[in-house]
Design a protein around this motif. Structure first.
Motif, PDB file in Angstrom:
ATOM      1  N   PHE A  20       0.854  -1.176   0.000  1.00 45.21           N
ATOM      2  CA  PHE A  20       0.000   0.000   0.000  1.00 45.21           C
ATOM      3  C   PHE A  20       0.893   1.230   0.000  1.00 45.21           C
ATOM      4  O   PHE A  20       1.801   1.338   0.822  1.00 45.21           O
ATOM      5  CB  PHE A  20      -0.912   0.016   1.234  1.00 45.21           C
ATOM      6  N   TYR A  21       0.636   2.126  -0.943  1.00 42.50           N
ATOM      7  CA  TYR A  21       1.404   3.354  -1.048  1.00 42.50           C
ATOM      8  C   TYR A  21       0.442   4.538  -0.976  1.00 42.50           C
ATOM      9  O   TYR A  21      -0.559   4.558  -1.688  1.00 42.50           O
ATOM     10  CB  TYR A  21       2.171   3.412  -2.378  1.00 42.50           C
ATOM     11  N   PRO A  22       0.757   5.541  -0.175  1.00 35.62           N
ATOM     12  CA  PRO A  22      -0.145   6.684  -0.030  1.00 35.62           C
ATOM     13  C   PRO A  22       0.017   7.751  -1.120  1.00 35.62           C
ATOM     14  O   PRO A  22      -0.712   8.718  -1.135  1.00 35.62           O
ATOM     15  CB  PRO A  22       0.245   7.253   1.333  1.00 35.62           C
ATOM     16  N   ASP A  23       0.944   7.551  -2.042  1.00 32.93           N
ATOM     17  CA  ASP A  23       1.214   8.561  -3.052  1.00 32.93           C
ATOM     18  C   ASP A  23       0.156   8.574  -4.151  1.00 32.93           C
ATOM     19  O   ASP A  23      -0.726   7.725  -4.200  1.00 32.93           O
ATOM     20  CB  ASP A  23       2.592   8.332  -3.672  1.00 32.93           C
ATOM     21  N   SER A  24       0.283   9.518  -5.064  1.00 33.50           N
ATOM     22  CA  SER A  24      -0.659   9.654  -6.168  1.00 33.50           C
ATOM     23  C   SER A  24      -0.499   8.505  -7.165  1.00 33.50           C
ATOM     24  O   SER A  24       0.519   7.807  -7.193  1.00 33.50           O
ATOM     25  CB  SER A  24      -0.425  10.974  -6.883  1.00 33.50           C
ATOM     26  N   LEU A  38       8.574  -4.927  -9.727  1.00 29.09           N
ATOM     27  CA  LEU A  38       7.175  -4.573  -9.916  1.00 29.09           C
ATOM     28  C   LEU A  38       6.748  -4.663 -11.374  1.00 29.09           C
ATOM     29  O   LEU A  38       5.648  -4.257 -11.727  1.00 29.09           O
ATOM     30  CB  LEU A  38       6.907  -3.160  -9.388  1.00 29.09           C
ATOM     31  N   GLN A  39       7.593  -5.225 -12.235  1.00 29.63           N
ATOM     32  CA  GLN A  39       7.284  -5.273 -13.650  1.00 29.63           C
ATOM     33  C   GLN A  39       6.068  -6.134 -13.955  1.00 29.63           C
ATOM     34  O   GLN A  39       5.378  -5.916 -14.925  1.00 29.63           O
ATOM     35  CB  GLN A  39       8.493  -5.779 -14.449  1.00 29.63           C
ATOM     36  N   SER A  40       5.777  -7.141 -13.157  1.00 25.34           N
ATOM     37  CA  SER A  40       4.580  -7.944 -13.379  1.00 25.34           C
ATOM     38  C   SER A  40       3.553  -7.718 -12.293  1.00 25.34           C
ATOM     39  O   SER A  40       2.802  -8.604 -11.965  1.00 25.34           O
ATOM     40  CB  SER A  40       4.894  -9.410 -13.471  1.00 25.34           C
ATOM     41  N   ALA A  41       3.505  -6.517 -11.788  1.00 25.22           N
ATOM     42  CA  ALA A  41       2.569  -6.186 -10.717  1.00 25.22           C
ATOM     43  C   ALA A  41       1.264  -5.646 -11.285  1.00 25.22           C
ATOM     44  O   ALA A  41       1.201  -5.166 -12.409  1.00 25.22           O
ATOM     45  CB  ALA A  41       3.181  -5.147  -9.784  1.00 25.22           C
ATOM     46  N   ILE A  42       0.251  -5.741 -10.493  1.00 24.95           N
ATOM     47  CA  ILE A  42      -1.030  -5.119 -10.802  1.00 24.95           C
ATOM     48  C   ILE A  42      -1.201  -3.977  -9.818  1.00 24.95           C
ATOM     49  O   ILE A  42      -1.095  -4.167  -8.613  1.00 24.95           O
ATOM     50  CB  ILE A  42      -2.191  -6.119 -10.669  1.00 24.95           C
ATOM     51  N   LEU A  43      -1.445  -2.823 -10.360  1.00 31.81           N
ATOM     52  CA  LEU A  43      -1.608  -1.637  -9.540  1.00 31.81           C
ATOM     53  C   LEU A  43      -3.084  -1.281  -9.468  1.00 31.81           C
ATOM     54  O   LEU A  43      -3.732  -1.125 -10.503  1.00 31.81           O
ATOM     55  CB  LEU A  43      -0.807  -0.483 -10.158  1.00 31.81           C
ATOM     56  N   ILE A  44      -3.621  -1.203  -8.284  1.00 34.43           N
ATOM     57  CA  ILE A  44      -5.021  -0.848  -8.093  1.00 34.43           C
ATOM     58  C   ILE A  44      -5.066   0.484  -7.375  1.00 34.43           C
ATOM     59  O   ILE A  44      -4.522   0.628  -6.304  1.00 34.43           O
ATOM     60  CB  ILE A  44      -5.748  -1.927  -7.265  1.00 34.43           C
ATOM     61  N   HIS A  45      -5.711   1.434  -8.016  1.00 33.76           N
ATOM     62  CA  HIS A  45      -5.828   2.762  -7.423  1.00 33.76           C
ATOM     63  C   HIS A  45      -7.236   2.952  -6.893  1.00 33.76           C
ATOM     64  O   HIS A  45      -8.216   2.764  -7.609  1.00 33.76           O
ATOM     65  CB  HIS A  45      -5.508   3.831  -8.469  1.00 33.76           C
ATOM     66  N   ILE A  46      -7.338   3.320  -5.631  1.00 35.75           N
ATOM     67  CA  ILE A  46      -8.633   3.570  -5.001  1.00 35.75           C
ATOM     68  C   ILE A  46      -8.632   5.010  -4.521  1.00 35.75           C
ATOM     69  O   ILE A  46      -7.794   5.392  -3.712  1.00 35.75           O
ATOM     70  CB  ILE A  46      -8.879   2.607  -3.826  1.00 35.75           C
ATOM     71  N   GLU A  47      -9.544   5.792  -5.066  1.00 34.44           N
ATOM     72  CA  GLU A  47      -9.620   7.201  -4.680  1.00 34.44           C
ATOM     73  C   GLU A  47     -10.058   7.334  -3.223  1.00 34.44           C
ATOM     74  O   GLU A  47     -11.027   6.696  -2.809  1.00 34.44           O
ATOM     75  CB  GLU A  47     -10.665   7.928  -5.549  1.00 34.44           C
TER      76      GLU A  47
END
Length: 50
Positions: A20-24, A38-47
């Motif tokens: 979990f990262y608090p950045d934008s 992180l090249q095969s990572a899935i990034l999920i952004h939750i507003e």
């Protein structure tokens, strides 16, 4: 508590690690591009709710 539930759901879906990262979102995309692990990572952004 929400982070724990989200992490558990991601692990049940097959994720090996959950971060979990608090950045934008833009900062996280730059980080994912620059880190080889992180090249095969899935990034999920939750507003966040205000």
């Amino acid at each position: 508590m929400e982070e724990v539930a989200l992490a558990e759901a991601a692990i049940q879906c097959g994720a090996r690690k959950v971060f979990f990262y608090p950045d934008s979102l833009a900062a996280m995309l730059d980080l994912a591009r620059s880190r080889r692990d992180l090249q095969s990572a899935i990034l999920i952004h939750i507003e966040p709710q205000d």
